[in-house]
Motif scaffolding. Structure first.
Motif, short mmCIF file in Angstrom:
data_model
loop_
_atom_site.label_atom_id
_atom_site.label_comp_id
_atom_site.label_asym_id
_atom_site.label_seq_id
_atom_site.Cartn_x
_atom_site.Cartn_y
_atom_site.Cartn_z
N PRO A 87 0.81 -1.23 0.00
CA PRO A 87 0.00 0.00 0.00
C PRO A 87 0.84 1.27 0.00
N PHE A 88 1.74 1.38 -0.99
CA PHE A 88 2.63 2.53 -1.04
C PHE A 88 2.40 3.33 -2.32
N LYS B 66 4.93 -2.01 9.18
CA LYS B 66 3.68 -2.75 9.42
C LYS B 66 3.59 -3.99 8.54
N LEU B 67 3.91 -3.83 7.25
CA LEU B 67 3.87 -4.98 6.33
C LEU B 67 4.94 -6.00 6.70
N ALA B 68 6.12 -5.54 7.08
CA ALA B 68 7.20 -6.45 7.44
C ALA B 68 6.81 -7.33 8.62
N ARG B 69 6.12 -6.76 9.59
CA ARG B 69 5.68 -7.56 10.76
C ARG B 69 4.73 -8.68 10.33
N GLN B 70 3.89 -8.40 9.34
CA GLN B 70 2.96 -9.41 8.86
C GLN B 70 3.66 -10.56 8.13
N ILE C 212 11.81 -3.89 3.60
CA ILE C 212 10.83 -4.86 4.09
C ILE C 212 11.47 -6.22 4.39
N PRO C 213 12.27 -6.81 3.49
CA PRO C 213 12.91 -8.08 3.83
C PRO C 213 13.79 -7.98 5.07
N TRP C 214 14.48 -6.85 5.23
CA TRP C 214 15.34 -6.66 6.39
C TRP C 214 14.50 -6.53 7.66
N LEU C 215 13.47 -5.70 7.62
CA LEU C 215 12.60 -5.51 8.79
C LEU C 215 11.85 -6.79 9.14
#
Length: 360
Positions: free
Chosen positions: A66-67, A79-83, A103-106
């Motif tokens: 959602p960017f 938020k997406l990384a946590r999911q 995102i992959p890192w988070l």
């Protein structure tokens, strides 16, 4: 090169997709290679790119990020990384940007592979160095080289010799195709959309005017064609498409149809896949037509078909830079500029409609 990899292949892999349609299409050979060796592929893509990956048979799942264009948007990425935590053994980061590797890192994905790009030394665990400008391979090879990072190898250098078919392939699921054509059939002004009964024009190029064949040339070509012409593009390209249809329909009323901004990407795919021919600039829809195997003519200006060609045996390319009969020689191409730095646009202005028509 970040070092030799001697680790097991991933079973569940996350793909961070590029943000341009053409680039997304050119990642298909990479994804095909990963799927063929047993990796289950989930693609994280921006909403306007997601339909490209839904037309790739090797993709198991598509996540819409959602960017918007530009900006770090760190809160949303976190938020997406946590999911995504715990779902993947590996990630392949296709874009070069720093934010695309976040995102992959988070998410704590153990193996994070991609090109060094924007100083991503801490974000990626395995990296390929970008080749020098004069040594860069075609984009499809550049993406496909990431598949070598998921297996044991010893220090490859770009341009690499990649075996196998590197032509992107798209195939719409039948249900999606039928739904798109049924939706399009409700547009009152359109002709019956029988397969091979019409020609598609894609006169836009998001990058800039130095990649756009003039609208007046497209219009002249439309007048020569003995089938209905459908002009596709985004809402930003509506005015270009309107100029083409206005000029063409002044001589042949109802012959040309402006659909720019009036179709979604899935509907555009359906129209391209069923077209008799496609005429375009070097653009995302050019690569879509190539991946569907549709006969096409692509007109190049500031960019180069040596770097981003339509990988389609049925494609024909017009590029004055390599035409020995064109005088004086076009030494300024490819300049890769958004607008012509010399102001003359010879590379596109001097490509006649007759020349393109002879290739259809």
């Amino acid at each position: 090169m970040a070092g030799t990899i001697k680790k097991a292949l991933a079973k569940n892999a996350l793909i961070i997709a590029p943000q341009w349609i053409g680039d997304a299409v050119m990642t298909e050979p990479l994804l095909r290679r990963l799927a063929a060796r047993g990796e289950r592929l989930t693609v994280a893509a921006l909403p306007w790119i997601a339909p490209v990956y839904r037309a790739m048979p090797g993709v198991a799942e598509v996540i819409e990020m959602p960017f918007k264009h530009g900006g770090l948007q760190l809160k949303g990425r976190w938020k997406l990384a946590r999911q995504l935590r715990g779902r993947f053994e590996a990630a392949y980061v296709c874009p070069n940007s720093l934010k695309s590797a976040l995102i992959p890192w988070l998410a704590g994905i153990p193996r994070r592979m991609g090109y060094t790009g924007e100083m991503r030394f801490g974000l990626l665990t395995d990296r390929l160095d970008n080749p020098q400008l004069e040594e860069r391979p075609p984009m499809v090879e550049w993406y496909a080289a990431l598949s070598l990072m998921g297996q044991t190898y010893a220090e490859p250098e770009l341009p690499m010799k990649l075996t196998g078919d590197l032509r992107p392939v798209l195939k719409m699921p039948p249900q999606l195709m039928d739904q798109a054509l049924e939706e399009l059939s409700r547009i009152p002004s359109l002709p019956v959309l029988a397969r091979n009964s019409y020609v598609v024009f894609a006169p836009g190029a998001e990058y800039g005017p130095a990649k756009r064949w003039p609208a007046k040339h497209f219009a002249e070509l439309a007048i020569k064609i003995d089938r209905p012409v459908l002009v596709l593009g985004s809402a930003k390209e509506h005015d270009i498409a309107e100029e083409i249809t206005r000029i063409a329909n002044a001589q042949q009323p109802g012959h040309c149809h402006n659909l720019a901004g009036n179709t979604n990407l899935v509907q555009a795919f359906a129209l391209i896949a069923n077209a008799h021919r496609v005429v375009s600039n070097d653009s995302g829809l050019m690569h879509v037509a190539a991946a569907f195997g549709v006969p096409q003519v692509a007109v190049y200006g500031s960019s180069s078909p040596e770097h981003t060609p339509p990988l389609n045996d049925r494609a024909r390319v017009v590029w004055l830079r390599v035409d020995p009969n064109y005088q004086p020689p076009l030494a300024c191409a490819p300049c890769y500029e958004r607008t012509c730095p010399l102001g003359h646009m010879r590379c596109l202005e001097d490509v006649s409609a007759e020349r393109v028509y002879k290739l259809l």
